[in-house]
Design a protein around this motif. Sequence first.
Motif, short mmCIF file in Angstrom:
data_model
loop_
_atom_site.label_atom_id
_atom_site.label_comp_id
_atom_site.label_asym_id
_atom_site.label_seq_id
_atom_site.Cartn_x
_atom_site.Cartn_y
_atom_site.Cartn_z
N ASP A 1 -4.90 -6.12 -3.35
CA ASP A 1 -5.25 -6.80 -1.81
C ASP A 1 -4.24 -7.75 -1.60
O ASP A 1 -4.74 -9.02 -1.71
N LEU B 1 -6.00 -10.59 1.17
CA LEU B 1 -6.76 -11.27 0.29
C LEU B 1 -5.94 -12.21 -0.62
O LEU B 1 -6.47 -13.56 -0.83
N PRO C 1 -6.25 -9.77 -6.65
CA PRO C 1 -7.57 -9.06 -6.28
C PRO C 1 -6.97 -7.65 -5.84
O PRO C 1 -5.79 -7.51 -5.48
N MET C 2 -7.68 -6.61 -5.96
CA MET C 2 -7.36 -5.41 -5.84
C MET C 2 -7.95 -4.62 -4.95
O MET C 2 -9.07 -4.96 -4.34
N ASP C 3 -7.42 -3.55 -4.08
CA ASP C 3 -8.08 -2.68 -3.14
C ASP C 3 -7.87 -1.19 -3.76
O ASP C 3 -7.20 -0.96 -4.80
N ASP C 4 -8.21 -0.27 -2.64
CA ASP C 4 -8.08 1.22 -3.17
C ASP C 4 -6.58 1.56 -3.28
O ASP C 4 -6.43 2.73 -4.00
N ASP D 1 1.00 -1.19 -0.17
CA ASP D 1 0.14 -0.01 -0.10
C ASP D 1 0.97 1.31 0.08
O ASP D 1 0.57 2.31 -0.84
#
Length: 210
Positions: free
Chosen positions: A162, A165, A155-158, A3
């Motif tokens: 991610d 996950l 998988p992606m997040d903001d 991140d």
Amino acid sequence: LEDHLSEAGEVRLIEKPNTDARAADLHAERTGESLSQAELSADLTNHKLRTSESVENLLRKLTKLEREAKVALDESGSNTLFLALGLLEWREHSGAAAKQRFAPLLLMPVALNRRSMRSGFKLKRRDEETQVNVTLLEKLKREFSITVPNIDPPPMDDAGVDVSLFLHRFRQAVLDVPGFEVREEAFLGLFSFTKFLLWQDLSRQLDDLK
């Protein structure tokens, strides 16, 4: 870490912490957390990333990595320097002859930069996508009949991938396989997919070639 690099772009790589044992014990008694964990979190907030190396070893290893990555980029046009996020550990065989193996799970394309010989190295994310270790996925499928669903693409997040996950899905896939373990560790190194990509292209076009 993923991140932070996705949002801030870079971190300065620094030597391993030199934590006093008594100070660490007192901090743990007062706060319930380890002093090293608190220091690492504070460092990352200030765009610094602790490594497991001494000052001398860190400079030597990063200089070698920077040079080799530059040579590979100049010769082939492809980046080979990646930050490996997460490792899969397993045993190649069973019994006394078992060999311990490790493979990276996620690979973030990065670059090493420094302004001068005396300044420290900064680790910067390249403007390329973080990728799954597709060579490992193929090995798991062919040699162990293990398929990891819903991770390629990851998988992606903001803030990018991610990672939590992603690692969870990988753990679920190898949960019942003896000797397999997903480890939350990060390593900087040179990784090349040239041979795998060549094999993949030949496999896809085998009928045409025949």
